[in-house]
Design a protein around this motif. Structure first.
Motif, PDB file in Angstrom:
ATOM      1  N   LEU A  26       0.787  -1.146  -0.022  1.00  0.00           N
ATOM      2  CA  LEU A  26       0.140  -0.195   0.105  1.00  0.00           C
ATOM      3  C   LEU A  26       0.887   1.292   0.059  1.00  0.00           C
ATOM      4  CD1 LEU A  26      -3.284   0.914   0.612  1.00  0.00           C
ATOM      5  CD2 LEU A  26      -2.030   1.564   2.906  1.00  0.00           C
ATOM      6  N   ALA A  27       2.021   1.208   0.926  1.00  0.00           N
ATOM      7  CA  ALA A  27       2.762   2.276   1.086  1.00  0.00           C
ATOM      8  C   ALA A  27       3.617   2.757  -0.515  1.00  0.00           C
ATOM      9  CB  ALA A  27       3.717   2.267   2.248  1.00  0.00           C
ATOM     10  N   ALA A  28       4.072   1.775  -0.991  1.00  0.00           N
ATOM     11  CA  ALA A  28       5.000   1.559  -2.232  1.00  0.00           C
ATOM     12  C   ALA A  28       4.162   2.197  -3.230  1.00  0.00           C
ATOM     13  CB  ALA A  28       5.538   0.239  -2.397  1.00  0.00           C
ATOM     14  N   ALA A  29       2.666   2.260  -3.199  1.00  0.00           N
ATOM     15  CA  ALA A  29       1.835   2.459  -4.258  1.00  0.00           C
ATOM     16  C   ALA A  29       0.979   4.033  -3.897  1.00  0.00           C
ATOM     17  CB  ALA A  29       0.669   1.628  -4.671  1.00  0.00           C
ATOM     18  N   SER A  30       1.630   4.734  -2.812  1.00  0.00           N
ATOM     19  CA  SER A  30       1.134   5.792  -2.294  1.00  0.00           C
ATOM     20  C   SER A  30       1.196   7.080  -3.352  1.00  0.00           C
ATOM     21  CB  SER A  30       1.365   6.202  -0.995  1.00  0.00           C
ATOM     22  OG  SER A  30       2.686   6.695  -1.045  1.00  0.00           O
ATOM     23  N   ASP A  31       2.239   7.150  -4.133  1.00  0.00           N
ATOM     24  CA  ASP A  31       1.968   8.334  -5.398  1.00  0.00           C
ATOM     25  C   ASP A  31       0.903   7.694  -6.417  1.00  0.00           C
ATOM     26  OD1 ASP A  31       2.325   9.823  -7.325  1.00  0.00           O
ATOM     27  OD2 ASP A  31       4.383   9.445  -7.938  1.00  0.00           O
ATOM     28  N   ALA A  32      -0.234   8.067  -6.282  1.00  0.00           N
ATOM     29  CA  ALA A  32      -1.560   7.638  -6.843  1.00  0.00           C
ATOM     30  C   ALA A  32      -2.114   8.913  -7.802  1.00  0.00           C
ATOM     31  CB  ALA A  32      -2.293   6.823  -6.161  1.00  0.00           C
ATOM     32  N   HIS A  33      -1.247   9.670  -8.582  1.00  0.00           N
ATOM     33  CA  HIS A  33      -1.658  10.809  -8.992  1.00  0.00           C
ATOM     34  C   HIS A  33      -2.662  10.805 -10.077  1.00  0.00           C
ATOM     35  CE1 HIS A  33       1.904   9.615 -10.946  1.00  0.00           C
ATOM     36  NE2 HIS A  33       1.418   9.804 -12.081  1.00  0.00           N
ATOM     37  N   GLY A  34      -2.842   9.523 -10.827  1.00  0.00           N
ATOM     38  CA  GLY A  34      -3.756   9.396 -11.742  1.00  0.00           C
ATOM     39  C   GLY A  34      -5.146   8.435 -11.282  1.00  0.00           C
ATOM     40  N   TYR A  35      -5.853   8.690 -12.061  1.00  0.00           N
ATOM     41  CA  TYR A  35      -7.138   7.662 -11.921  1.00  0.00           C
ATOM     42  C   TYR A  35      -6.701   6.399 -11.851  1.00  0.00           C
ATOM     43  CZ  TYR A  35     -10.195  11.935 -11.850  1.00  0.00           C
ATOM     44  OH  TYR A  35     -10.458  12.993 -11.905  1.00  0.00           O
ATOM     45  N   PRO A  36      -7.172   5.468 -11.150  1.00  0.00           N
ATOM     46  CA  PRO A  36      -6.872   4.187 -11.196  1.00  0.00           C
ATOM     47  C   PRO A  36      -8.030   3.462 -12.316  1.00  0.00           C
ATOM     48  CG  PRO A  36      -8.245   4.512  -9.180  1.00  0.00           C
ATOM     49  CD  PRO A  36      -8.141   5.944  -9.809  1.00  0.00           C
ATOM     50  N   LEU A  37      -7.554   2.230 -12.492  1.00  0.00           N
ATOM     51  CA  LEU A  37      -8.557   1.566 -13.424  1.00  0.00           C
ATOM     52  C   LEU A  37      -9.880   0.811 -12.549  1.00  0.00           C
ATOM     53  CD1 LEU A  37      -5.680  -0.487 -15.219  1.00  0.00           C
ATOM     54  CD2 LEU A  37      -7.273   1.326 -16.546  1.00  0.00           C
ATOM     55  N   THR A  38     -10.871   0.977 -13.122  1.00  0.00           N
ATOM     56  CA  THR A  38     -12.157   0.481 -12.423  1.00  0.00           C
ATOM     57  C   THR A  38     -12.040  -0.960 -12.432  1.00  0.00           C
ATOM     58  OG1 THR A  38     -13.422   2.554 -13.223  1.00  0.00           O
ATOM     59  CG2 THR A  38     -14.828   0.518 -12.578  1.00  0.00           C
ATOM     60  N   HIS A  39     -11.456  -1.414 -13.886  1.00  0.00           N
ATOM     61  CA  HIS A  39     -11.424  -2.770 -13.904  1.00  0.00           C
ATOM     62  C   HIS A  39     -10.385  -3.523 -13.244  1.00  0.00           C
ATOM     63  CE1 HIS A  39     -11.587  -6.157 -17.478  1.00  0.00           C
ATOM     64  NE2 HIS A  39     -11.828  -6.540 -16.049  1.00  0.00           N
ATOM     65  N   GLY A  40      -9.610  -2.667 -12.481  1.00  0.00           N
ATOM     66  CA  GLY A  40      -8.401  -3.336 -11.782  1.00  0.00           C
ATOM     67  C   GLY A  40      -7.213  -3.157 -12.543  1.00  0.00           C
ATOM     68  N   THR A  41      -5.936  -3.529 -11.939  1.00  0.00           N
ATOM     69  CA  THR A  41      -4.673  -3.382 -12.625  1.00  0.00           C
ATOM     70  C   THR A  41      -4.623  -5.014 -13.194  1.00  0.00           C
ATOM     71  OG1 THR A  41      -3.391  -4.334 -10.932  1.00  0.00           O
ATOM     72  CG2 THR A  41      -3.389  -1.851 -11.358  1.00  0.00           C
ATOM     73  N   PRO A  42      -4.073  -5.269 -14.565  1.00  0.00           N
ATOM     74  CA  PRO A  42      -3.715  -6.344 -15.067  1.00  0.00           C
ATOM     75  C   PRO A  42      -2.995  -7.500 -13.963  1.00  0.00           C
ATOM     76  CG  PRO A  42      -3.262  -5.008 -16.715  1.00  0.00           C
ATOM     77  CD  PRO A  42      -3.539  -4.230 -15.449  1.00  0.00           C
ATOM     78  N   ALA A  43      -2.332  -6.854 -12.994  1.00  0.00           N
ATOM     79  CA  ALA A  43      -1.607  -7.451 -12.085  1.00  0.00           C
ATOM     80  C   ALA A  43      -2.449  -8.172 -11.140  1.00  0.00           C
ATOM     81  CB  ALA A  43      -0.465  -6.668 -11.418  1.00  0.00           C
ATOM     82  N   LEU A  44      -3.416  -7.143 -10.642  1.00  0.00           N
ATOM     83  CA  LEU A  44      -4.365  -7.711  -9.626  1.00  0.00           C
ATOM     84  C   LEU A  44      -5.401  -8.542 -10.301  1.00  0.00           C
ATOM     85  CD1 LEU A  44      -5.940  -7.195  -7.075  1.00  0.00           C
ATOM     86  CD2 LEU A  44      -7.248  -5.454  -7.945  1.00  0.00           C
ATOM     87  N   ARG A  45      -5.645  -8.378 -11.521  1.00  0.00           N
ATOM     88  CA  ARG A  45      -6.736  -9.440 -11.900  1.00  0.00           C
ATOM     89  C   ARG A  45      -6.048 -10.704 -12.137  1.00  0.00           C
ATOM     90  NH1 ARG A  45      -8.242  -7.601 -16.671  1.00  0.00           N
ATOM     91  NH2 ARG A  45      -7.452  -5.696 -16.719  1.00  0.00           N
ATOM     92  N   GLU A  46      -4.713 -10.773 -12.493  1.00  0.00           N
ATOM     93  CA  GLU A  46      -4.066 -11.998 -12.642  1.00  0.00           C
ATOM     94  C   GLU A  46      -3.847 -12.803 -11.022  1.00  0.00           C
ATOM     95  OE1 GLU A  46      -0.718 -11.377 -15.411  1.00  0.00           O
ATOM     96  OE2 GLU A  46      -2.286 -11.018 -16.760  1.00  0.00           O
ATOM     97  N   ALA A  47      -3.701 -11.800 -10.094  1.00  0.00           N
ATOM     98  CA  ALA A  47      -3.186 -12.339  -8.766  1.00  0.00           C
ATOM     99  C   ALA A  47      -4.761 -13.181  -8.390  1.00  0.00           C
ATOM    100  CB  ALA A  47      -3.003 -11.038  -7.994  1.00  0.00           C
ATOM    101  N   VAL A  48      -5.766 -12.562  -8.775  1.00  0.00           N
ATOM    102  CA  VAL A  48      -7.024 -13.170  -8.344  1.00  0.00           C
ATOM    103  C   VAL A  48      -7.214 -14.538  -9.093  1.00  0.00           C
ATOM    104  CG1 VAL A  48      -9.632 -12.869  -8.667  1.00  0.00           C
ATOM    105  CG2 VAL A  48      -8.477 -10.876  -7.989  1.00  0.00           C
ATOM    106  N   THR A  49      -6.940 -14.441 -10.460  1.00  0.00           N
ATOM    107  CA  THR A  49      -7.161 -15.882 -11.095  1.00  0.00           C
ATOM    108  C   THR A  49      -6.214 -16.867 -10.615  1.00  0.00           C
ATOM    109  OG1 THR A  49      -5.620 -15.148 -13.111  1.00  0.00           O
ATOM    110  CG2 THR A  49      -8.126 -14.958 -13.118  1.00  0.00           C
ATOM    111  N   GLY A  50      -4.817 -16.268 -10.454  1.00  0.00           N
ATOM    112  CA  GLY A  50      -4.019 -17.213  -9.623  1.00  0.00           C
ATOM    113  C   GLY A  50      -4.288 -17.631  -8.269  1.00  0.00           C
TER     114      GLY A  50
END
Ligand code: PLP
Length: 383
Positions: free
Chosen positions: A50-74
């Protein structure tokens, strides 16, 4: 105005003031076993992400990042016996509660539509149906709705809150088959899946064998009409992050994605990063489960000593307790039972909060620090 009137639905915990006052009067202070909010620290691996991602100046993806969605399917493949899910058919949610509350509305259900949920259930299924103007139907009996074309959505909650019951593959199959015959959507709310207790639901490798709604033995191989909702709140002590997801039928997920994009229902980028880390680390989940195992054993023993029987409770964060037949408390209402605990300075949830069928039980949460659990045990077992 067309607003659904939820004003007649008091937030159940707000009606417990008298019981709370009794518990507060205990000289030793209150032990709160009434709410399933995690009390242990968020694991470092998750906080670091969470801390490492705290520079979050842009809008996030509603769909979630590809890394997150792959973590979910994994995670589904590794932990839930669901291989081969398409990462596109995954969607992060702002905790599960908003999904549960809003899904009937997001599916455009309304007057004349029926939403089925368990007989004794997490109250938000009912609230969500009413918010959409649909009709909730509280039943565990598939025959009560099979063949009814007005049934549009069926909630399954396994492991269940508050009962801790686990639905086996045969039951889930029956639900799915009946729903597919009438074109209804089925959603498995599975947020306690990583907290199995009964031997039947734990593999030799220690991994949960609680079947997912998306298990191929349930679905027959395709996910049409099916969604599984999962939350990291409990398994990773991140209730405060609001970290959850839904996955399953690609058509349903893309419809939800389109609507949620319009509404701005987005999981914040740092939380998406934290979720990705949490889903990749099984060690903290196993460690947390051992903490709950100790609390559960202590409370289970104390309730038995005090003349209670614990039903269900095969998995999850609650003991679903009632007085044993023939004991002085047998036949007491769930509010009377909650008052019995309150006189010992302990808050528990009256079963009636979860439906009429819960009126003889109380829900005892395992979510209190070890010292508080030890105090509760002492108070319950002192006559
Ligand atoms: C059955 C069930 N579904 C959903 C939730 C919501 O969890 P969250 O909104 O923290 O993801 C809970 C929380 O207690 C629950 O018990």
């Amino acid at each position: 105005m067309g607003f659904a009137d939820l004003s007649g639905l008091p937030y159940p915990w707000d009606t417990l003031e008298d019981v709370r006052a009794t518990a507060r009067a205990h000289p030793g202070g209150v032990v709160d076993l009434s709410i399933g909010t995690p009390v242990d620290p968020t694991p470092q691996v998750v906080r670091d992400a969470l801390a490492a991602a705290s520079d979050a100046h842009g809008y996030p993806l509603t769909h979630g990042t590809p890394a997150l969605r792959e973590a979910v399917t994994g995670w589904f493949a590794r932990r839930r016996g669901v291989p081969g899910l398409d990462p596109d058919a995954v969607l992060p949610t702002v905790g599960s509660k908003e999904l549960v509350g809003l899904l009937p509305s997001l599916l455009r259900l309304g007057p004349g539509d029926v939403v089925v949920h368990p007989a004794v259930a997490y109250p938000t299924y009912d609230v969500g149906a009413r918010l959409a103007g649909a009709t909730p139907l509280a039943t565990d009996d598939v025959d009560a709705w099979a063949g009814r074309r007005d049934v549009r959505l069926v909630w399954v909650n396994s492991p269940g809150n508050p009962t801790g019951e686990v639905a086996d593959v045969a039951h889930l199959r029956r639900v799915v088959e009946a729903a597919r015959e009438i074109g209804a959507v089925v959603v498995g709310d599975e947020c306690y899946a990583e907290l199995p207790w009964a031997d039947a639901w734990v593999g030799d490798d220690g991994v949960s064998r609680v079947p997912s709604l998306l298990d191929p033995r349930v679905t027959g191989g395709g996910t049409e009409g099916l969604l599984a909702a999962y939350s990291l709140s409990k398994q990773s002590n991140v209730a405060g992050y609001r970290a959850a997801f839904v996955a399953g039928d690609p058509t349903l997920v893309s419809g939800l994605l389109a609507t949620r994009k319009h509404l701005g229902m987005i999981v914040p980028a740092p939380v998406q990063a934290a979720m990705t880390a949490a889903l990749g680390d099984d060690a903290h989940v196993a460690a947390q489960r051992e903490v709950y195992r100790g609390r559960r054993a202590a409370l289970l023993g104390a309730l038995g000593t005090a003349g209670f029987v614990v039903d269900g409770s095969e998995a999850g964060l609650y003991l679903w307790a009632r007085p044993a037949d023939g004991t002085p408390l047998a036949g007491a209402t769930s509010r009377d039972l909650a008052a019995w605990f309150a006189r010992r300075g302990i808050l528990v949830g009256p079963g009636e909060f979860y439906g009429d069928a819960g009126r003889s039980h109380v829900r005892v949460a395992l979510t209190a620090p070890d010292g508080s659990v030890a105090e509760a045990v002492a108070r319950i077992t002192t006559l």
